[in-house]
Structure formats: structure tokens, C-alpha cells
Design a protein around this motif. Structure first.
Motif, PDB file in Angstrom:
ATOM      1  N   VAL A  17       0.842  -1.205   0.000  1.00 45.68           N
ATOM      2  CA  VAL A  17       0.000   0.000   0.000  1.00 45.68           C
ATOM      3  C   VAL A  17       0.878   1.255   0.000  1.00 45.68           C
ATOM      4  O   VAL A  17       0.588   2.234  -0.711  1.00 45.68           O
ATOM      5  N   GLU A  18       1.956   1.226   0.765  1.00 49.15           N
ATOM      6  CA  GLU A  18       2.887   2.363   0.785  1.00 49.15           C
ATOM      7  C   GLU A  18       3.507   2.573  -0.592  1.00 49.15           C
ATOM      8  O   GLU A  18       3.667   3.705  -1.056  1.00 49.15           O
ATOM      9  N   ALA A  19       3.846   1.479  -1.267  1.00 50.98           N
ATOM     10  CA  ALA A  19       4.422   1.586  -2.604  1.00 50.98           C
ATOM     11  C   ALA A  19       3.420   2.173  -3.593  1.00 50.98           C
ATOM     12  O   ALA A  19       3.792   2.934  -4.489  1.00 50.98           O
ATOM     13  N   ILE A  20       2.156   1.827  -3.444  1.00 54.46           N
ATOM     14  CA  ILE A  20       1.117   2.387  -4.306  1.00 54.46           C
ATOM     15  C   ILE A  20       1.039   3.903  -4.129  1.00 54.46           C
ATOM     16  O   ILE A  20       1.000   4.664  -5.109  1.00 54.46           O
ATOM     17  N   GLU A  21       1.054   4.344  -2.880  1.00 56.83           N
ATOM     18  CA  GLU A  21       0.995   5.792  -2.635  1.00 56.83           C
ATOM     19  C   GLU A  21       2.256   6.488  -3.148  1.00 56.83           C
ATOM     20  O   GLU A  21       2.178   7.585  -3.709  1.00 56.83           O
ATOM     21  N   ASN A  22       3.412   5.855  -2.991  1.00 56.25           N
ATOM     22  CA  ASN A  22       4.647   6.428  -3.528  1.00 56.25           C
ATOM     23  C   ASN A  22       4.567   6.562  -5.045  1.00 56.25           C
ATOM     24  O   ASN A  22       5.029   7.548  -5.628  1.00 56.25           O
TER      25      ASN A  22
END
Length: 431
Positions: free
Chosen positions: A25-30
Motif C-alpha cells: 500500500v505504501e508503494a502504491i501511494e509512492n
């Protein structure tokens, strides 16, 4: 497009990223903040088995921003390889997390694929479960082969909606190939293939009880629901996984034990960087090696890995080699593996990676086959950044002036042949 520094595990030729759900999920936001195009695949055993005989799918997965482990068999296999994936990250579990992220941060989501009932039902479920979620558009094209689809109509709908996240439920490998086909056109920062997740969220398909999911028996539950469609496929995948994974495990075990990697020696010859690796390439040293190798490629240099003194390559290192080969191709650089002994050659073959790499007996043999470096110019940009790449040099630019720089260079290129022709026609002044 920057990849996560999370490591990955090569399974039957496919690099599976070792991330948790929260990290995904963090990678998606990044990816949303970075802009550009970020393709995320949720891979299960069927992906691995299909890619053995589908080079296009294999290349697409190697180029993905993330390949998530959607299936407990992948987690179990990674443990047998002693490079354990942290957890299963399935599409059906990821989509609710994306809906929650949208509700919290206001990101727009577009749903592409599945039938109208599933698409509408999934959108309604997201709205009820996560008030404030932004579903900016939906499109349910009829079931057709890729070459028969009305691509322009679909793309125009997506462009008009301006989503931050595109969820594609066309089924694999169709959804992966559709995204790769339109990667140059899609102005969506994050695009994710989610398979049948919309059908599950809409209640069109029942999901296995949690205890069956944890025990890796969801395939059995789904087979009972759709025996005609899934029975033969799961049998083929299970047999393929047993055979091909056994070959990779056997080849890995046959490598020389050796010592831990005791360093990387770098040598630069012309436009080529040679990295000579001794000992075992696995575990913590992989990150340092990968950083040096990727930097060489990104600065415009061809890359040769001399593995004559390498005794062991772990599945984590194989995963990084797959990404290095893709990075070299992206930057139009040569990437060679040299000096592989019999055990390493068997490993490359058993891991279904022979088609990924160019291999030569010695570094000198690879050097003779690498062409002279040509100066190339391109512009890479995101929402608020731009880089001009000339040969291997990266030159930061203001986002607003990037287009102007391109126009000026193109004008110079177009003007140069005319000026040369004019100079050729003009008579030389007589003294």
C-alpha cells in the motif's frame, strides 16, 4: 520509476517482491506521488507456469513496479528455497486496502473489466465499507481477444476520468498484456491487475473461509465452485509447480557451498563496467551489489558480471539479476553474464532464466560483442520532475521547459542534414 528496496525472490523465472501488505500500500501511494506509470501484478502459480511458455508475459512481469505473491503456494515455495516471502498479498485483500486509501487521501479509482453486475456491486461495496471512496469511473468491455477490443473507447473513458489508480479485472494474462500494450498512453500513476477481485467483492463469487485461506486451501474452495473452469487449470498448475520448482531447488542445492561473498571488484573498460563477484551472492550483500550495478547502467554504461569466482547464487540474487537485465534493456545498454561454471549454468537453466540473459564464456568474449556507445537523447518526466538523458548522462530539468528542450533538439536534428547538404552544394571559394 524507483523500485522498492525490499528484495525479491526468483521463482521459475518470475521475480516475486518480498513485501508485506502495508508495504505494498505504501508503494502504491509512492507511485501516485512519483507520477508516470507503475504496473503492479498480483501473481499466483498460474502466472509462473504460463510465463514458462509465454515470453511476452515473462518480460512484462520482469518490468513491473511490483509483482505481489498472490497465493500461499508461493510463500511455501520461498521457504523451501530459504528466501522466505513475508506474507501472501492477494488482489482480493489489496483492493479493500486501496479503497480505504482512497477514502482517506482522496485518490480516484477507475474500475476496468468484469461484468456490469460485478463492477457495480464492487463499487457499491467500497462506498458502503469506506465512505468517501472516490470511484471516478467504470468500464466493462465485452469479453473479446485483445486484438478485437475497442481500445480507443476504453482509453478515452479512462483519460476523461483522470484516476490515480486503475484496477484492471480482465483476467490473466490478458490484463497484464493490456496494461503493457498501453503503458505509453495511460496517464494513470498506478495500474494493478486484480483478476476476479471485483466478482468477490460484489458477492458474485464466495471467498473461502479465513481458516482455508490461511491453510492455503482457497484453490480447493474455488474449484468446488467452478470445477469445469478451474479444475484442469489448477491440476496443470500444481503439476507444473512441483516439477519446475523441484528442478530449481535441485539446481540450487547442487551449487558449491563456498564462503560468503568477500567483495565485488569493479573494472571499467571504455563504456563498459565489469563487476567481478567472488564467493556467495545471496542475503545482505545482494543490495550493495545491486546498487553498484544499477548505477552503472543508469549512468550509461554497459554491464558485464564476471561470475568465474562465484560459488553460489541465491533466489534473491536471481531476482535482482532479472531486474538488472530489464533496466539495461530500458536504458539501451548491454548486460552480460560471463564465467558461469556448470553448476551456475544448470541453475540458470532450471530457473527458466536462460532467455533473460546474454551469456559468454569470458568477460573478454562479451567485450568483443558490445558495440561502441552511441549518444542518445530522451526526456523522462513525472508530475513535477523531468530528466534529459544524453547517452548515459542524466541532466535535471524544470518540468515546464522539458517540452521546449525536446523541440529545440528535434529542430537541430532536422536542420542538420539540410545544412550538410547546403554546405556540400556551395562551391569552395577560389583563392
Amino acid at each position: 520509476m524507483q523500485r522498492l528496496r525490499s528484495g525479491c525472490v526468483a521463482m521459475i523465472g518470475v521475480p516475486i517482491d518480498n513485501v508485506s501488505m502495508d508495504e505494498a500500500v505504501e508503494a502504491i501511494e509512492n507511485g501516485i506521488h512519483e507520477g508516470g506509470f507503475h504496473h503492479i501484478a498480483t501473481a499466483n502459480v498460474d502466472f509462473l507456469i504460463t510465463s514458462i511458455h509465454d515470453q511476452e508475459l515473462k518480460d512484462i512481469l520482469a518490468a513491473c513496479y511490483l509483482v505481489l505473491p498472490d497465493g500461499m503456494p508461493l510463500v511455501w515455495a520461498s521457504r523451501m528455497m530459504r528466501s522466505a516471502l513475508r506474507e501472501r498479498v492477494s488482489g482480493a485483500d489489496l483492493v479493500p486496502k486501496i479503497a480505504e486509501l482512497s477514502a482517506d487521501r482522496g485518490y480516484g479509482i477507475f474500475l476496468l473489466g468484469s461484468c456490469e453486475a460485478s463492477s457495480e456491486g464492487a463499487a457499491e461495496w467500497m462506498a458502503l465499507s469506506y465512505p468517501g471512496v472516490r470511484i471516478v469511473g467504470r468500464c466493462c468491455p465485452e469479453i473479446q481477444d485483445l486484438d478485437e477490443m475497442d481500445h480507443e473507447r476504453i482509453l478515452l473513458q479512462i483519460e476523461a476520468a483522470k484516476p490515480d489508480i486503475l484496477l484492471v479485472a480482465l483476467g490473466s494474462p490478458k490484463q497484464e498484456k493490456w496494461l503493457a500494450m498501453h503503458s505509453h498512453r495511460l496517464k494513470v500513476p498506478v495500474c494493478i491487475g486484480i483478476g476476479g477481485s471485483l466478482d468477490i467483492l460484489a458477492g458474485m463469487l464466495r471467498r473461502a473461509p479465513l481458516w482455508m485461506q490461511r491453510q492455503g486451501l482457497e484453490w480447493f474452495f474455488r474449484t468446488c465452485q467452478e470445477p469445469a473452469r478451474l479444475g484442469a487449470r489448477y491440476l496443470r498448475d500444481a503439476l507444473g509447480m512441483v516439477v519446475y520448482m523441484a528442478l530449481q531447488l535441485a539446481a540450487s542445492a547442487a551449487q558449491k557451498p563456498g564462503h560468503w561473498m568477500n567483495g565485488v571488484v569493479m573494472e571499467e573498460i571504455g563504456s563498459t563496467t565489469i563487476l567481478r563477484i567472488s564467493g556467495r551472492l545471496t542475503g545482505t550483500p545482494v543490495a550493495n551489489f545491486e546498487e553498484e550495478a544499477r548505477l552503472a547502467v543508469r549512468t550509461g554504461r554497459h554491464l558485464i558480471l564476471d561470475l568465474a569466482r562465484t560459488t553460489f547464487i541465491g533466489p534473491d540474487a536471481l531476482g535482482e539479476l532479472i531486474h538488472l537485465a530489464y533496466t539495461a534493456k530500458k536504458y539501451q545498454r548491454e548486460f552480460w553474464l560471463t564465467g558461469l561454471g556448470p553448476s551456475l549454468l544448470r541453475l540458470i537453466q532450471a530457473a527458466q532464466l536462460k532467455s533473460n540473459f546474454r551469456i559468454a564464456p569470458k568477460a573478454s568474449d562479451a567485450l568483443r560483442r558490445i558495440p561502441a556507445t552511441e549518444e542518445r537523447m530522451s526526456i523522462e518526466s513525472g508530475k513535477d520532475w523531468a530528466l534529459c538523458r544524453v547517452g548515459g548522462r542524466l541532466i535535471p530539468l524544470e518540468r515546464e521547459v522539458a517540452a521546449g528542450v525536446c523541440r529545440q533538439v528535434l529542430q537541430m536534428i532536422e536542420r542538420r542534414p539540410h545544412e550538410m547538404a547546403r554546405d556540400h552544394r556551395e562551391p569552395v571559394a577560389q583563392g
